[in-house]
Design an enzyme around this catalytic site. Sequence first.
Site, PDB file in Angstrom:
ATOM      1  CG  ASN A   7      -1.852   1.184   1.202  1.00 26.08           C
ATOM      2  OD1 ASN A   7      -1.921   2.086   0.655  1.00 26.08           O
ATOM      3  ND2 ASN A   7      -2.837   1.102   2.308  1.00 26.08           N
ATOM      4  NE  ARG A  91      -6.235   1.310   0.022  1.00 22.98           N
ATOM      5  CZ  ARG A  91      -6.060   2.392   0.591  1.00 22.98           C
ATOM      6  NH1 ARG A  91      -5.099   2.935   0.968  1.00 22.98           N
ATOM      7  NH2 ARG A  91      -7.400   3.371   0.812  1.00 22.98           N
ATOM      8  CG  HIS A 180     -13.027   3.000   3.257  1.00 24.42           C
ATOM      9  ND1 HIS A 180     -13.715   4.083   3.836  1.00 24.42           N
ATOM     10  CD2 HIS A 180     -11.673   3.276   3.469  1.00 24.42           C
ATOM     11  CE1 HIS A 180     -12.787   4.957   4.382  1.00 24.42           C
ATOM     12  NE2 HIS A 180     -11.462   4.586   4.128  1.00 24.42           N
ATOM     13  NE  ARG A 241     -10.560  12.564   4.355  1.00 25.73           N
ATOM     14  CZ  ARG A 241     -10.454  11.450   4.037  1.00 25.73           C
ATOM     15  NH1 ARG A 241     -11.437  10.644   3.318  1.00 25.73           N
ATOM     16  NH2 ARG A 241      -9.366  11.002   4.247  1.00 25.73           N
ATOM     17  CD  GLU A 384      -8.557  -1.988   4.012  1.00 23.31           C
ATOM     18  OE1 GLU A 384      -8.291  -1.899   5.150  1.00 23.31           O
ATOM     19  OE2 GLU A 384      -9.068  -0.880   3.275  1.00 23.31           O
TER      20      GLU A 384
END
Length: 441
Positions: A7, A91, A180, A241, A384
């Site tokens: 990643n 990823r 995601h 955010r 993941e």
Amino acid sequence: MKILVLNSGSSSVKYQLVDPESRSFLAKGLIDRVGMSDSVVTHERHDGDKVKISAEVLDHQTAIEYVLAVLLSKNHGVIRDKSEIDAVGHRVVHGGESFAESVLIDERVIDEIRENIELAPLHNPHNLRGIQAVLKHLPGTPQVAVFDTAFHQHMPPHAFLYGIPYLLYRRYKIRRYGFHGTSHFYVSQRAAELIGKPINELKIVTAHLGNGCSMAAIDHGVSVDTSMGFTPLEGLLMGTRSGDLDPAIILTIVGREGLSLAEANTLLNKHSGLLGISGLTSDMREIISEKKTGNKQADLAFQVFAYRIKKYIGSYAAAMGGLDAVVFTGGIGENSPDVRAESCKNLEFLGLKIDSDRNNSPEKEKLISTESSNVKVFALPTNEELVIALDTMRIVGTPVGKTVRPAGLGMNPSGDNHRDATELSRRGRAGESSGAGHHSK
Ligand code: ADP
């Protein structure tokens, strides 16, 4: 089989060497502060051996060199030769409309990931650097891209289109993509396993709550809606955010505060969310401990956070016409009984009731709803890396003489689940968009 899962972010590279057949990791770690002279390599072996190394890692090429060096190291390593790495799974954040599945990386795929940089300027360039570094240091090793957006590519047009001129979708690809995806996919599959029913009989809402937060409505194993949109800014309140807001607010702020567009972007991405409301921190642990000492702003941030999750649970139950399970995952979802309890409060009318003892129990993977609750609620750790490793193994094929992986958890299981997902997606897709397969642009 040994799959290296990478990643590659802007300033960090996370890695994991996975044995997909036993679904276990051999070693994992993080290179932090890539691009700086005081980088740190944190490495952990499956037997618990841990090491932290200070280094100067100025680019992704060097980062991959370090990853290989530590995997090969006499004292802390797990392989004797680079050739033991059968394949590399990356990823990749944005596959745009080009990829609805994971894919073997070739020149054409690299070009398409590059084309999608305009959709993810902060992520795809670094993902590409990771791919280029592997080409250099592990030449000939097959590489697979697993996209954060792919699982959501089967959303129907009524879920992915915004209420703006259609021309803007055609011209600039402005639509909901969602992120995601690998995590939503994994925890929904795991929930189905725990419930003991095929995923194609279930309606599941998943909530990935980390620093970034998103939810998904997963109907018969297909993501039919998700809260993040064109970018990861939309939807739930997050650490820094804003999530959903009236777009006119941006125009007002830019006008009143005299901000440039870049500054407004920073305001919404870096200074909003839990941090913006609390004025204290983006970290949910601190929000909760401050709230417990009577801090009103921390309490407000917590309430807004949980309320929005509740609204999405309700709206996704309506979107799917039913609800069998809700799954919480990510740092907050896995670890905070307070957030789970507050977000599910007063949802008994949906047949959803949290069991307080179960919700507060120390187990990592658990059912937290009452025995009589019609909707099963879970807290599950996401994985993941495992999905990336399984997809990579499936795509590069299993070497002759080796056992085939257990079916089920790759992003594109070849069994009935996938057939149903493909059929559903065919029914739902816009005429000019890609179908269920990758590369159909
Ligand atoms: P990322 O999205 O960067 O991978 P994580 O999934 O690790 O982030 O989630 C980070 C968030 O999880 C932070 O807000 C952190 O406070 C929160 N978190 C971790 N442990 C707990 C806990 N025990 N209780 C509440 N929040 C927690």
